[in-house]
Every structure is written in C-alpha cells, then in structure tokens.
Design an enzyme around this catalytic site. Sequence first.
Site, PDB file in Angstrom:
ATOM      1  N   ASN A 179     -84.062  37.614-114.135  1.00 38.35           N
ATOM      2  CA  ASN A 179     -84.891  36.626-114.816  1.00 38.35           C
ATOM      3  C   ASN A 179     -84.564  36.636-116.296  1.00 38.35           C
ATOM      4  O   ASN A 179     -84.503  37.697-116.913  1.00 38.35           O
ATOM      5  CB  ASN A 179     -86.389  36.940-114.631  1.00 38.35           C
ATOM      6  N   ALA A 239     -84.353  36.901-124.984  1.00 41.66           N
ATOM      7  CA  ALA A 239     -83.240  36.221-124.321  1.00 41.66           C
ATOM      8  C   ALA A 239     -81.946  36.999-124.503  1.00 41.66           C
ATOM      9  O   ALA A 239     -81.774  37.746-125.472  1.00 41.66           O
ATOM     10  CB  ALA A 239     -83.093  34.809-124.882  1.00 41.66           C
ATOM     11  N   SER A 240     -81.049  36.826-123.541  1.00 41.95           N
ATOM     12  CA  SER A 240     -79.717  37.438-123.560  1.00 41.95           C
ATOM     13  C   SER A 240     -79.769  38.960-123.566  1.00 41.95           C
ATOM     14  O   SER A 240     -78.830  39.621-124.017  1.00 41.95           O
ATOM     15  CB  SER A 240     -78.892  36.926-124.757  1.00 41.95           C
ATOM     16  N   ARG A 241     -80.866  39.512-123.104  1.00 42.95           N
ATOM     17  CA  ARG A 241     -81.062  40.959-123.028  1.00 42.95           C
ATOM     18  C   ARG A 241     -81.049  41.633-124.399  1.00 42.95           C
ATOM     19  O   ARG A 241     -80.854  42.843-124.499  1.00 42.95           O
ATOM     20  CB  ARG A 241     -80.006  41.613-122.110  1.00 42.95           C
ATOM     21  N   LEU A 242     -81.287  40.872-125.437  1.00 43.62           N
ATOM     22  CA  LEU A 242     -81.393  41.440-126.786  1.00 43.62           C
ATOM     23  C   LEU A 242     -82.865  41.702-127.088  1.00 43.62           C
ATOM     24  O   LEU A 242     -83.476  41.080-127.960  1.00 43.62           O
ATOM     25  CB  LEU A 242     -80.765  40.498-127.822  1.00 43.62           C
TER      26      LEU A 242
END
Length: 209
Positions: A3, A185-188
């Site tokens: 997700n 977002a973007s795993r940041l």
Amino acid sequence: MRNEYAADLGLSESDLAPDWHTQFARWFADAVAYPLPEPNAMVVGTADAEGRPSGRTVLLKAYDPDGFVFYTNHDSRKGVELTANPWASLVFPWFPMQRQVVVTGRVTKVGRAETEAYFASRPRGSQLGAWASTQSRIVPGRAALDAAYRAAAERFVAVEPIPAPPHWGGFRVLPDTVEFWQGRASRLHDRLRFRRTDGDTWVTERLAP
C-alpha cells in the site's frame, strides 16, 4: 502486497512536542478518536537470559512521564523473561493511521499497591481468569481450563473484592528511546526519535527510513 502511504501526511521537527510523553499523548488521543479497535494494543518484545527473543500483543493500561505499564502473570513466559532480562521493546501498530510508536527501555515491576488498585478495577470474570490460568504453561485441554475457572469462581463466591494473585502484577517500561513513525510516499517515512542521553536529559533526532 503493498500500500502506498499518503504523500500529504508527515511529521516534522516543528510538529514534535517538547517531550516524548506529550507527543505520545497527542498520538494516542488521535488513535482513540480515529477510532482504532484497540488503540492501546501493543506488541511487547522480550528476550530470555540467553538472548532468545519472543513477542506478543498485550494492552497498555497506563502511561505517564515515567513510562508505560501493562499487567500479566509474573510466571508467564514474558514475566519470567523480564525477571531474568529486564529490557523490553514496545510497538504500537497504528497501521490504519499510517503510524507506529516504537519504545525501548528497562523494565521494573509495578508496586503492589498500584497492582492491587488496578486489579480491583478489572471485571470480575477477568479477576477470576487471572486466578484460574497458569499462563504460558501446557494444559491438557480446554476442559481443564474451564474447570480451573469454575474452581476459582467457587473459591471466591463470597469474596468481594477478589484480591490480586501473588504471582500477578504490573511491569513498567522505562523508556530510553521513543520513536514516532509516520508513513510517507515512496517509503520515505518520517522517523523522529526521543533518546535519553543521561538521567532525565533527552535529545531528538531524525532516523533514515
């Protein structure tokens, strides 16, 4: 199975409360209001004297500037491990909010008066269950557990209030670190941590996701 977290959510240093306790109170209030089904559920990680880890979900029952409190059978696996190796981690997995709180620290037993006061607030069925269950021990079947509960109910049928079992009580996790994790977002992800450096001195720091 993945997700994507919301890009418009975040946790900046300017958002952070001046201390971990105030910040936790803010986020805990958010979790209660969300509402999450059991916002006080947390994963407690322990390790035995040889360093072999184990984890389980328990319910947070109190928190204050000194730490986080939960109650259990002291003869259970976690109770035995915490007695031998008094360090623990806590994880509050508030996934629907894209948040986690991760705590590490030393553990002490809660005083008997505090334990008795909390035990008195529990439903009578839960009080009887604490007497009936030899937590973490092997039992021959459900019938044996039900029989132990009936025996406890008979033992305390005319007793009010039911006292806390001598082997049952609280543990307080005295945090050395409290990390607030906000999905991005973007795993940041944002990871801001309060860390004790000496006594009551704390620093805040950002961790890479």
